[in-house]
Structure formats: C-alpha cells, structure tokens
Design an enzyme around this catalytic site. Structure first.
Site, short mmCIF file in Angstrom:
data_model
loop_
_atom_site.label_atom_id
_atom_site.label_comp_id
_atom_site.label_asym_id
_atom_site.label_seq_id
_atom_site.Cartn_x
_atom_site.Cartn_y
_atom_site.Cartn_z
N HIS A 205 0.80 -1.23 0.00
CA HIS A 205 0.00 0.00 0.00
C HIS A 205 0.83 1.28 0.00
O HIS A 205 0.27 2.37 0.04
CB HIS A 205 -0.93 0.02 1.22
CG HIS A 205 -0.21 0.19 2.52
ND1 HIS A 205 0.30 -0.88 3.23
CD2 HIS A 205 0.11 1.29 3.23
CE1 HIS A 205 0.89 -0.44 4.32
NE2 HIS A 205 0.80 0.88 4.35
C1 UD1 Z 1 -2.14 5.36 6.00
C2 UD1 Z 1 -0.84 5.93 6.56
C3 UD1 Z 1 0.29 4.94 6.34
C4 UD1 Z 1 -0.05 3.57 6.89
C5 UD1 Z 1 -1.40 3.10 6.32
C6 UD1 Z 1 -1.78 1.83 7.02
C7 UD1 Z 1 -0.57 8.37 6.46
C8 UD1 Z 1 0.10 9.48 5.76
N1 UD1 Z 1 -0.48 7.18 5.89
O1 UD1 Z 1 -1.95 5.23 4.60
O2 UD1 Z 1 1.45 5.41 7.02
O3 UD1 Z 1 0.96 2.67 6.53
O4 UD1 Z 1 -2.41 4.10 6.59
O5 UD1 Z 1 -2.82 1.16 6.41
O6 UD1 Z 1 -1.14 8.59 7.49
N2 UD1 Z 1 -9.29 4.44 2.16
C9 UD1 Z 1 -10.44 3.70 2.20
N3 UD1 Z 1 -10.93 3.32 3.42
C10 UD1 Z 1 -10.33 3.65 4.58
C11 UD1 Z 1 -9.16 4.42 4.52
C12 UD1 Z 1 -8.65 4.81 3.30
O7 UD1 Z 1 -11.02 3.37 1.18
O8 UD1 Z 1 -10.80 3.27 5.65
C13 UD1 Z 1 -8.73 4.84 0.83
C14 UD1 Z 1 -9.15 6.23 0.39
O9 UD1 Z 1 -9.28 6.22 -0.99
C15 UD1 Z 1 -7.94 7.06 0.77
C16 UD1 Z 1 -6.78 6.09 0.58
O10 UD1 Z 1 -7.32 4.82 0.92
O11 UD1 Z 1 -7.82 8.21 0.01
C17 UD1 Z 1 -5.58 6.40 1.43
O12 UD1 Z 1 -5.95 6.49 2.80
P1 UD1 Z 1 -5.03 7.34 3.85
O13 UD1 Z 1 -5.51 7.13 5.22
O14 UD1 Z 1 -4.89 8.73 3.38
O15 UD1 Z 1 -3.61 6.72 3.67
P2 UD1 Z 1 -3.18 5.19 3.63
O16 UD1 Z 1 -2.63 4.90 2.29
O17 UD1 Z 1 -4.30 4.35 4.14
N1 UDP Z 2 -3.48 -6.11 8.93
C1 UDP Z 2 -4.70 -6.77 9.00
N2 UDP Z 2 -5.36 -7.11 7.85
C2 UDP Z 2 -4.84 -6.87 6.64
C3 UDP Z 2 -3.58 -6.20 6.56
C4 UDP Z 2 -2.95 -5.82 7.72
O1 UDP Z 2 -5.18 -7.05 10.09
O2 UDP Z 2 -5.48 -7.23 5.63
C5 UDP Z 2 -2.86 -5.68 10.19
C6 UDP Z 2 -1.47 -6.23 10.46
O3 UDP Z 2 -1.42 -6.60 11.80
C7 UDP Z 2 -0.57 -5.05 10.20
C8 UDP Z 2 -1.46 -3.88 10.61
O4 UDP Z 2 -2.74 -4.26 10.18
O5 UDP Z 2 0.60 -5.07 10.95
C9 UDP Z 2 -1.07 -2.54 10.03
O6 UDP Z 2 -0.94 -2.72 8.69
P1 UDP Z 2 -0.63 -1.71 7.56
O7 UDP Z 2 0.21 -2.49 6.62
O8 UDP Z 2 -1.92 -1.19 7.05
O9 UDP Z 2 0.14 -0.46 8.18
P2 UDP Z 2 1.68 -0.10 8.38
O10 UDP Z 2 2.18 -0.98 9.46
O11 UDP Z 2 2.38 -0.29 7.09
O12 UDP Z 2 1.67 1.32 8.76
#
Ligand code: UD1
Ligand code: UDP
Length: 360
Positions: A205
């Site tokens: 991601h």
């Molecule tokens: C965020 C964090 C990242 C973390 C990741 C974990 C920041 C800058 N980034 O990235 O460090 O590794 O979470 O998963 O804070 N979206 C959905 N549903 C949700 C949330 C997001 O559909 O519940 C989609 C939306 O299109 C959104 C995109 O995902 O625009 C990105 O979401 P965002 O929270 O901005 O960043 P992540 O890529 O999820």
């Molecule tokens: N995780 C989960 N389901 C998924 C992917 C991830 O439960 O499909 C959990 C897993 O424990 C992981 C945590 O969510 O360590 C955070 O994951 P993510 O990769 O979104 O965030 P990051 O650690 O990269 O910020």
C-alpha cells in the site's frame, strides 16, 4: 485518581499498538478515554479491529475520512482542538507515524498538554515517505518518547533529545501478537482461501509502490512472476486497488485478491505462509516474531531490527520473484533471534511511565 489520559487512534496500524497500553493503564486504575480521528473507517479498516482487539468503542469519533495530507491533517487538528479545549486531559498519547499521529501531537503541544509518542525514534531517513515527516515532527513535540528498539533510542539521542524523555519499552504491537497467538489459525486460513500448496501472502500500500501506473505495473509484473511459483494471496488495501487492477493484477490464475482481512484472520494467513511480500511496517515486525520469511519491497526500512534480529530482507520489485523462489527453496527457519524486549510486556512498561508522569 490520576488522569484522564486521552488516546488518539487514526489508522489500522494504530489499533494493535494502542490496545495493550489502554489495557495496562486500566489495570492501574488510570482514567482514560479514546478518540478515533476517522482516518480509517468502515468495517474492514476500523470496526473489525476494535472488536477483535477488545478496544473500547471510541468515546469520540471525529469522522474526518479520507483526503489530501493537508486537508486530512487540518480536519483532525480543528476537530481535536475543540475536544482538548473542552476536556483538558492530563496527557495525550499518540501512536505510530500516520497523519493522525502528527496532527494530534501538534494540537496537544500548542495547548500545553503533556504528550506521549508510542513507537518513537524510528527513522527511514527517506524524506519522500510521508511517515518520516510525521515521525520527525511528532518526536520533536512529544514529552515522553517510547522506543521499540535500540536503534530508535540512538536516533533520538543523535537528534539531541534528552535521555530523560526516552524510554526503551519494547513493542506493544508484539504484545498484541503474543496475546492473540492462539487465535491465529493457519489451517483455517488455508481452508478458507482454498490453498492446497505452499503460498505467499502479499500486502502492498505504500505510495511509492502503488500510486503511479509505472510503479504499479512493475509490482504486478513481479507478483505474477512470484505467482508462477506459488499461490499469492493479497488482502488488498483500498489505496492500491484501482492502480493495481488497472496494471492487470487480477490477470493471473494464482493471484488471489481479497478484501482487507480482520487482524485475527490476517495473522492466521501470515502464520501459515511460506513467505510474505510486503511494504507494511507492522508486517515486517509480525513476520519477525512468527519466523516467516519477509521480503520488503522498499529501498529502506525504519525497522532495521527486523533484519538484524529477524526474518526481513529488503528487495526491489524486480528481484522479488527470485527472492520468493529462494525463500520457497530454503523453507521456514527453525530458529531465529527476536529483538530485545519484544516480550509481550511493552504495554505495562509504557503504562508505568505514563502513570508516573501523571503524578508529577
Ligand atoms: C495510512 C498511513 C500509512 C499507513 C497506512 C496503514 C498516512 C500518511 N499514511 O496510509 O502510514 O501505513 O495508513 O494502512 O497517514 N481508504 C479507504 N478506506 C479507509 C481508509 C482509506 O477506502 O478506511 C482509501 C481512500 O481512498 C484514501 C486512501 O485509501 O484516500 C488512502 O488512505 P489514507 O488514510 O490517506 O492513507 P493510507 O494509504 O491508508
Ligand atoms: N493487517 C490486518 N489485515 C490486513 C492487513 C494488515 O489485520 O489485511 C494488520 C497487520 O497486523 C498489520 C497492521 O494491520 O501489521 C497494520 O498494517 P498496515 O500495513 O496497514 O500499516 P503499516 O504498518 O504499514 O503502517
């Protein structure tokens, strides 16, 4: 009674870090409440984690949702400023490196409310990662800095942080893993996803891997080459769905794209995997504890301890298929080191320091 302490969660990785801290503070009788910013939302990215990890329902949900960095951070800040002004907690605790983390630290610091950062001091030294900016700013602002590894302690020291603010406590995410180990059912995951042979789990991601079509195409090419060797199961984060699908991710019979999984189901799947391909921070740590070979598709990691004391390796998208092949050939390690203090008691150590800080 000391407190109250306000915990701020925002995104998926915050939840397994916060759960053991809340539990340990509750055992000490500290009054606390939980605010969720709403950065991640809905059943798959939010509700399932609160249920499975035994987190209390948030007392406040700001419901900010998705947006650009500035818009999302600003929405969290304005919402939180009202809450902090009204409730004046004794301390605000923030987790990890997401936008919610830095937004909350900034608001609390300006209101002169004491702050604690869980997972302080991690550094990738890669300013193109939004998380690195969040880490630097959050650590600069917070009063108590809880480090998960010795390298994190060293980084904070090198940045001139007073040792009195730094506490090496271990890793609360690993508390959650160890507390739930019995629930991670690899056989069930295998059955659930009709996996008859060795399989690889992939989670991807990071903006650097999924946002641009060229990066997504290179990643998909690598995943297809990996899938020539073993089934690849990919619980897909919503961020990369459109770009990876456009790059043809689904066009391989051994690539199984599924929705994001709940924590227990995901860890069951990882526990049974021959290897994991990822760009996740947390997954590098979890595979290290489970002894599952982890191939991290990034040029750097803020978690080097998972390489020196674990099963993690950094690989490029191009070299990933051969790294998968090597992992499949070598099999799972019989023994491996684990990082210091990743022993299931980080939450208690954090709670002890926070509780002492509240008495001051
Ligand atoms: C965020 C964090 C990242 C973390 C990741 C974990 C920041 C800058 N980034 O990235 O460090 O590794 O979470 O998963 O804070 N979206 C959905 N549903 C949700 C949330 C997001 O559909 O519940 C989609 C939306 O299109 C959104 C995109 O995902 O625009 C990105 O979401 P965002 O929270 O901005 O960043 P992540 O890529 O999820
Ligand atoms: N995780 C989960 N389901 C998924 C992917 C991830 O439960 O499909 C959990 C897993 O424990 C992981 C945590 O969510 O360590 C955070 O994951 P993510 O990769 O979104 O965030 P990051 O650690 O990269 O910020």
């Amino acid at each position: 009674m000391p407190g109250p302490v306000l915990h701020v969660t925002g995104a998926r990785p915050n939840f397994p870090k916060a759960a053991p801290v809340l539990r340990a503070l509750a055992r000490r009788g500290v009054s606390q409440f939980l605010l969720h910013t709403g950065q991640h939302y809905g059943e798959q990215m939010f509700d399932v984690f609160f249920r499975q990890l035994g987190l209390p329902e948030p007392d406040i949900d700001l419901g900010v949702g998705s947006g650009s960095h500035a818009r999302q951070t600003a929405a969290i800040m304005t919402g939180l400023e009202d809450v902090l002004t009204e409730h004046r907690p004794a301390m605000v605790v923030v987790y990890g490196d997401v936008n919610s983390t830095v937004a909350a630290a900034l608001v609390a610091a300006k209101l002169q409310i004491r702050t604690a950062h869980v997972e302080a001091g991690l550094r990738s030294f890669d300013p193109t990662m939004p998380e690195e900016i969040n880490r630097l700013v959050t650590d600069r602002l917070c009063d108590l800095l809880f480090a998960t590894s010795p390298d994190a302690v060293a980084h904070l020291g090198n940045e001139g942080v007073s040792p009195s603010r730094i506490h090496f406590v271990g890793n609360p995410m690993i508390d959650t893993l160890l507390a739930n180990l019995d629930r991670f059912d690899a056989a069930r995951a295998r059955e659930e996803h009709a996996l008859t042979t060795r399989y690889v789990v992939a989670t991807l991601h990071r903006p650097a891997n999924v946002d641009q079509p060229a990066d997504a195409a290179a990643l998909v090419k690598g995943l297809h080459a990996a899938a020539d060797q073993a089934d690849v199961v990919l619980p897909l984060h919503p961020r990369g769905r459109a770009s990876l699908q456009a790059a043809g991710l689904f066009d391989h019979s051994r690539v199984r794209v599924i929705d994001p999984l709940g924590y227990v189901e995901f860890m069951g799947l990882v526990r049974g995997a021959a290897a994991v391909v990822t760009d996740s921070g947390g997954v590098q740590e979890e595979t290290t504890m489970l002894g599952v070979p982890c191939l991290t598709i990034r040029p750097n990691t803020e978690r080097p301890v998972t390489i020196t004391h674990g099963t993690n390796r950094l690989v490029t998208r191009e070299r990933m298929p051969e790294a998968v092949e090597a992992a499949l050939r070598a099999g799972r390690p019989e023994s491996w080191p684990t990082p210091p203090l990743w022993d299931g008691h980080a939450g208690e150590r954090i709670a002890e320091v926070i509780a002492a800080g509240l008495d001051r």
